[in-house]
Scaffold this active site. Structure first.
Site, PDB file in Angstrom:
ATOM      1  N   GLU A 103     -53.279 -26.203  -6.537  1.00 47.45           N
ATOM      2  CA  GLU A 103     -54.380 -26.146  -5.578  1.00 47.45           C
ATOM      3  C   GLU A 103     -55.579 -25.464  -6.214  1.00 47.45           C
ATOM      4  O   GLU A 103     -56.333 -26.086  -6.948  1.00 47.45           O
ATOM      5  CB  GLU A 103     -53.911 -25.452  -4.294  1.00 47.45           C
ATOM      6  CG  GLU A 103     -54.864 -25.728  -3.147  1.00 47.45           C
ATOM      7  CD  GLU A 103     -54.565 -24.878  -1.929  1.00 47.45           C
ATOM      8  OE1 GLU A 103     -54.508 -25.460  -0.839  1.00 47.45           O
ATOM      9  OE2 GLU A 103     -54.431 -23.661  -2.055  1.00 47.45           O
ATOM     10  N   LYS A 131     -54.123 -31.102  -5.676  1.00 41.22           N
ATOM     11  CA  LYS A 131     -55.263 -31.152  -4.749  1.00 41.22           C
ATOM     12  C   LYS A 131     -56.516 -30.855  -5.575  1.00 41.22           C
ATOM     13  O   LYS A 131     -56.949 -29.702  -5.641  1.00 41.22           O
ATOM     14  CB  LYS A 131     -55.127 -30.066  -3.673  1.00 41.22           C
ATOM     15  CG  LYS A 131     -54.087 -30.284  -2.606  1.00 41.22           C
ATOM     16  CD  LYS A 131     -54.296 -29.226  -1.523  1.00 41.22           C
ATOM     17  CE  LYS A 131     -53.060 -28.954  -0.721  1.00 41.22           C
ATOM     18  NZ  LYS A 131     -53.186 -27.778   0.166  1.00 41.22           N
ATOM     19  N   VAL A 153     -49.705 -29.251   3.301  1.00 43.84           N
ATOM     20  CA  VAL A 153     -48.498 -30.075   3.434  1.00 43.84           C
ATOM     21  C   VAL A 153     -47.228 -29.228   3.343  1.00 43.84           C
ATOM     22  O   VAL A 153     -47.236 -28.140   2.758  1.00 43.84           O
ATOM     23  CB  VAL A 153     -48.461 -31.192   2.363  1.00 43.84           C
ATOM     24  CG1 VAL A 153     -49.600 -32.167   2.556  1.00 43.84           C
ATOM     25  CG2 VAL A 153     -48.498 -30.610   0.947  1.00 43.84           C
ATOM     26  N   ARG A 165     -39.143 -25.990   4.164  1.00 46.44           N
ATOM     27  CA  ARG A 165     -38.850 -26.365   2.777  1.00 46.44           C
ATOM     28  C   ARG A 165     -37.749 -27.420   2.707  1.00 46.44           C
ATOM     29  O   ARG A 165     -37.640 -28.160   1.746  1.00 46.44           O
ATOM     30  CB  ARG A 165     -38.359 -25.138   1.989  1.00 46.44           C
ATOM     31  CG  ARG A 165     -39.405 -24.059   1.752  1.00 46.44           C
ATOM     32  CD  ARG A 165     -38.878 -23.087   0.690  1.00 46.44           C
ATOM     33  NE  ARG A 165     -39.600 -21.826   0.663  1.00 46.44           N
ATOM     34  CZ  ARG A 165     -40.713 -21.608  -0.043  1.00 46.44           C
ATOM     35  NH1 ARG A 165     -41.248 -22.580  -0.745  1.00 46.44           N
ATOM     36  NH2 ARG A 165     -41.300 -20.437  -0.038  1.00 46.44           N
TER      37      ARG A 165
HETATM   38  P1  IMP Z   1     -52.875 -22.122  -6.304  1.00 45.31           P
HETATM   39  O1  IMP Z   1     -52.668 -20.858  -7.100  1.00 45.31           O
HETATM   40  O2  IMP Z   1     -53.978 -21.982  -5.309  1.00 45.31           O
HETATM   41  O3  IMP Z   1     -53.023 -23.359  -7.151  1.00 45.31           O
HETATM   42  O4  IMP Z   1     -51.638 -22.262  -5.349  1.00 45.31           O
HETATM   43  C1  IMP Z   1     -50.483 -22.822  -5.719  1.00 45.31           C
HETATM   44  C2  IMP Z   1     -49.372 -22.405  -4.767  1.00 45.31           C
HETATM   45  O5  IMP Z   1     -49.831 -22.324  -3.417  1.00 45.31           O
HETATM   46  C3  IMP Z   1     -48.304 -23.441  -4.763  1.00 45.31           C
HETATM   47  O6  IMP Z   1     -47.301 -23.126  -5.688  1.00 45.31           O
HETATM   48  C4  IMP Z   1     -47.774 -23.395  -3.344  1.00 45.31           C
HETATM   49  O7  IMP Z   1     -46.730 -22.449  -3.258  1.00 45.31           O
HETATM   50  C5  IMP Z   1     -48.924 -22.923  -2.513  1.00 45.31           C
HETATM   51  N1  IMP Z   1     -49.605 -24.057  -1.835  1.00 45.31           N
HETATM   52  C6  IMP Z   1     -50.781 -24.610  -2.133  1.00 45.31           C
HETATM   53  N2  IMP Z   1     -51.085 -25.626  -1.308  1.00 45.31           N
HETATM   54  C7  IMP Z   1     -50.035 -25.735  -0.456  1.00 45.31           C
HETATM   55  C8  IMP Z   1     -49.719 -26.643   0.632  1.00 45.31           C
HETATM   56  O8  IMP Z   1     -50.453 -27.573   0.996  1.00 45.31           O
HETATM   57  N3  IMP Z   1     -48.533 -26.425   1.244  1.00 45.31           N
HETATM   58  C9  IMP Z   1     -47.659 -25.433   0.897  1.00 45.31           C
HETATM   59  N4  IMP Z   1     -47.909 -24.588  -0.119  1.00 45.31           N
HETATM   60  C10 IMP Z   1     -49.090 -24.732  -0.778  1.00 45.31           C
END
Ligand code: IMP
Ligand code: MG
Length: 180
Positions: A103, A131, A153, A165
């Site tokens: 994300e 994303k 999601v 989960r």
């Molecule tokens: P980032 O550090 O923002 O890239 O976040 C990554 C982590 O956030 C992932 O490993 C997920 O655990 C959580 N995450 C991000 N988007 C979602 C989502 O749409 N649903 C559930 N968990 C999410």
């Protein structure tokens, strides 16, 4: 409780997930045939993906897990904490990080930097979902299951406050489920 009361829309069905794991596994098997592959699953979200992906990998590989967290509810906090470290020494391995979703990129860029700093021969990323519109750090995955829009999601390892989960597919949660 039935899925219908929780999920607004299915984004990836069980069949689609299985096809996608086959495609990614075949590509990874080809790319890592002469390498020392270590799959590093990021807990807990990657648990189902890791299990299905590794069944489709035909070259030699080892597996390990890490727990890192930057999430609380549906908003990322920005700070990454390593709660469980690797059991193996990553030195000399060609590491492929296996993640549920990319994300903002905060989690994966910290982990990638950490593992590269410990002497891994290479560090690449395989994410089930991407994303791209949510990125805050300049990082891209090397293997991507599917790019999805900016929506929260759940299912197939992904949670909302540790729930959902266990759903065998990936879907968008109904807004009324966020307060449950
Ligand atoms: P980032 O550090 O923002 O890239 O976040 C990554 C982590 O956030 C992932 O490993 C997920 O655990 C959580 N995450 C991000 N988007 C979602 C989502 O749409 N649903 C559930 N968990 C999410
Ligand atoms: Mg996660």
């Amino acid at each position: 409780m039935s899925y219908e009361s929780l999920i607004e829309r299915v984004l990836l069905s069980e069949t689609e997930i299985s096809e996608l794991c086959g495609r990614l596994g075949a590509q990874i098997s080809e790319d890592y045939r002469d390498k020392k592959l270590l799959l590093v699953g990021i807990l807990k979200g990657s648990v189902m993906f890791m299990a299905d992906l590794m069944k489709n990998i035909t070259c030699d590989c080892q597996i390990d897990f890490m727990t890192a967290s930057s999430y609380c509810g549906t908003k990322t906090t920005g700070a990454v904490k390593i709660k469980k470290d690797l059991d193996l020494d990553p030195k000399g391995f060609d590491i492929l990080i296996v993640e549920d979703i990319l994300e903002s990129g905060t989690t994966l860029s910290s982990i990638k930097e950490l593992l590269a700093g410990r002497g891994a021969s290479s560090v690449k990323i395989c994410t089930l979902l991407d994303k791209p519109d949510c990125r805050k750090t300049a990082i891209e995955a090397d293997y991507i299951g599917k790019q999805i829009p900016k929506e929260f999601v759940v299912g197939y390892g992904l949670d909302y406050d540790e729930k959902y989960r266990n759903l065998p597919f990936i879907g968008v949660l109904k807004p009324e489920c966020y307060s449950r």
